[in-house]
Design a protein around this motif. Structure first.
Motif, PDB file in Angstrom:
ATOM      1  N   THR A 161      -4.700  -2.062  -3.659  1.00  0.00           N
ATOM      2  CA  THR A 161      -3.444  -2.630  -4.707  1.00  0.00           C
ATOM      3  C   THR A 161      -2.657  -1.325  -4.272  1.00  0.00           C
ATOM      4  O   THR A 161      -1.308  -1.677  -4.342  1.00  0.00           O
ATOM      5  CB  THR A 161      -3.805  -2.874  -6.027  1.00  0.00           C
ATOM      6  OG1 THR A 161      -4.761  -3.998  -6.153  1.00  0.00           O
ATOM      7  CG2 THR A 161      -2.682  -3.245  -6.861  1.00  0.00           C
ATOM      8  N   LEU A 209      -1.076  -1.529  -1.074  1.00  0.00           N
ATOM      9  CA  LEU A 209      -0.313  -2.644  -0.763  1.00  0.00           C
ATOM     10  C   LEU A 209       1.175  -2.453  -1.448  1.00  0.00           C
ATOM     11  O   LEU A 209       2.357  -2.971  -1.139  1.00  0.00           O
ATOM     12  CB  LEU A 209      -0.930  -4.024  -1.247  1.00  0.00           C
ATOM     13  CG  LEU A 209      -0.106  -5.358  -1.331  1.00  0.00           C
ATOM     14  CD1 LEU A 209       0.451  -5.684   0.341  1.00  0.00           C
ATOM     15  CD2 LEU A 209      -0.831  -6.562  -1.745  1.00  0.00           C
ATOM     16  N   GLU A 219       3.485  -0.425   0.560  1.00  0.00           N
ATOM     17  CA  GLU A 219       4.110  -1.178   1.495  1.00  0.00           C
ATOM     18  C   GLU A 219       5.046  -2.160   0.862  1.00  0.00           C
ATOM     19  O   GLU A 219       6.294  -2.426   1.784  1.00  0.00           O
ATOM     20  CB  GLU A 219       2.955  -2.051   2.144  1.00  0.00           C
ATOM     21  CG  GLU A 219       2.124  -1.131   2.808  1.00  0.00           C
ATOM     22  CD  GLU A 219       0.899  -1.990   3.475  1.00  0.00           C
ATOM     23  OE1 GLU A 219       0.814  -3.244   3.419  1.00  0.00           O
ATOM     24  OE2 GLU A 219      -0.062  -1.483   4.288  1.00  0.00           O
TER      25      GLU A 219
END
Length: 474
Positions: free
Chosen positions: A287, A290, A293
């Motif tokens: 997480t 992510l 990103e």
């Protein structure tokens, strides 16, 4: 506190009272109606019998010539009728003459009538006319203790010259109705008492079965064995108690199975928690990666969105963004107007590009854009409309104020310093205010027409469009 026993007794009592009361009332009114109808019919039969015994010639002789012998015979027949039927209070013969009434003879006293012998209801019946045997309102006589009257014409002459009448003593009728009411009330009370006794017996029997079921519930809750000395009665509670015992046995078996399953579940839960912790740590790492990103992608998308709405040279909004802003302004005003627009065009821009080069032309466009932004302040309501054209949206600004600001912009651009000697930059401006109910395209068209009139007027000018009229403001 209302116990179940009291509630059963009260509910049964309510049902009994309603049922017995309704039945008693129906029986009373039905019997009373039949009795009243029978009394009325008997009274009519009596007056018809009396009318048949009277000699019409005697009545006419006594009425026309006051024949005493005929009068004595009439009084004798009237008294004989009342003596034979003890329910009759009196009998009389009356001569109706339009609105006036004359009583000829009665069965009471010496046979000579008083002036007010007739009752108001008898007077009303006589004045309406008597075609056949009729009776007064029996319900009034039954309720007001008044005498019930029956009238019948004497002879067959028309109009009726004489009428015979009889009166029934209302006291006997009242006594009969009173006896009927007492009988009905006694029957209702007897039925209520009998039903209460039966209800009490039923409630006692039902409570014994409820106590038995409650004792079994207590035993089940305490974990003791269920009693087996229950004697069957043969009603629905036997089935309920049997089902309860079976359910209690299944509950105890299920409880043992549940305890075993709970122990196995606790062990499996401990293993599952260990696996979940490991998986949670892995998910948190993924997480975090992510999230980084996604933040980078959002920044890129924001830059792309800004580029899609902004002119790359001047940094102002582009035509597409300004059109969307205009649509939102129209929706916000709900078709009632409320904003003005300015369309500005750099004068002789093609000559600037041809004479000084496109680089100088780009510098001129950037300088004009800065003036537009300074005029608007922090609000992003300025756009590059296309080429050397610029557009200003002035929310909440009437036409005259928009013209003043356009004139201020024209003067500021006229005083701009230029990068090349001999280069002078000016703009022509068209101003329009959207009208209530006007379509946006019509307002933009009027503003564009005002711009062209400014160019035709020699450029470096402000022209306002008010409806279909145009006015040069500088």
């Amino acid at each position: 506190m209302l116990t179940i026993k009291r509630r059963l007794l009260l509910s049964h009592l309510a049902v009994i009272l309603l049922g017995a009361g309704a039945l008693g009332a129906y029986m009373y009114w039905s019997v009373s109606d039949q009795m009243l109808a029978a009394v009325a019919q008997r009274l009519i039969d009596n007056v018809r019998l009396l009318q048949s015994t009277l000699d019409a010639d005697d009545v006419r002789a006594f009425g026309d010539r006051a024949d005493s012998a005929a009068g004595q015979r009439i009084v004798a027949r009237l008294r004989a009728a009342t003596e034979l039927n003890h329910d009759l209070a009196s009998a009389y013969v009356v001569e109706p003459r339009g609105e006036s009434l004359r009583v000829l003879a009665t069965s009471v006293g010496d046979g000579r009538p008083d002036t007010d012998f007739l009752s108001s209801e008898e007077i009303s019946l006589l004045r309406r006319g008597i075609d056949g045997a009729t009776v007064s309102d029996i319900r009034i006589a039954a309720s007001e203790r008044a005498e019930l009257s029956a009238l019948s014409p004497v002879g067959a002459a028309t109009p009726v010259p004489y009428v015979v009448g009889v009166r029934l003593d209302a006291g006997s009728l009242q006594r009969s109705l009173r006896l009927l009411r007492l009988s009905t009330l006694g029957a209702i009370l007897f039925g209520v008492l009998l039903a209460l006794v039966l209800s009490r017996l039923l409630a006692e029997r039902l409570l014994r079965r409820i106590r038995t079921l409650g004792e079994r519930c207590r035993v089940l809750a305490s974990g003791e064995p269920l009693p087996t000395n229950q004697l069957p009665i043969g009603d629905e509670f036997d089935r309920v108690i049997a089902d309860f015992d079976a359910t209690a046995q299944r509950l105890r078996e299920a409880s043992a199975e549940r305890e075993a399953a709970l122990a196995a579940l606790t062990e499996a839960n401990a293993q599952l928690e260990h696996r979940v912790q490991e998986r949670t740590r892995a998910i948190e790492d993924a997480t975090h990666q992510l999230k980084g990103e996604i933040e980078n992608r959002l920044q890129v998308e924001a830059l792309l969105a800004e580029a899609a709405l902004t002119d790359g040279l001047t940094g102002l909004l582009n035509r597409r963004a300004m059109l969307e802003m205009l649509v939102q302004a129209v929706l916000a005003s709900r078709g009632q107007g409320g904003f003005s627009v300015i369309l500005a065009d750099v004068d002789h821009f093609k000559r600037i590009n041809d004479q000084y080069g496109h680089g100088v032309g780009d510098q001129v466009l950037s300088a004009v854009a800065r003036e537009l932004e300074q005029l608007q302040g922090d609000n992003r309501h300025a756009a590059r409309w296309g080429g050397e054209e610029f557009f200003l949206l002035l929310p909440g600004t009437p036409l005259m104020e928009a013209c003043r600001r356009a004139e201020e912009l024209r003067q500021r651009i006229e005083r701009l310093p230029t990068p090349m000697r001999g280069l002078r930059v000016t703009v022509s401006l068209g101003v329009a205010e959207i009208q209530a109910g006007e379509v946006l395209e019509d307002c933009l068209k009027r503003c564009d027409q005002a711009l062209y009139r400014a160019k035709d007027a020699g450029r470096n000018a402000v022209v306002a469009a008010r409806g279909n009229a145009f006015a040069t403001m500088s």
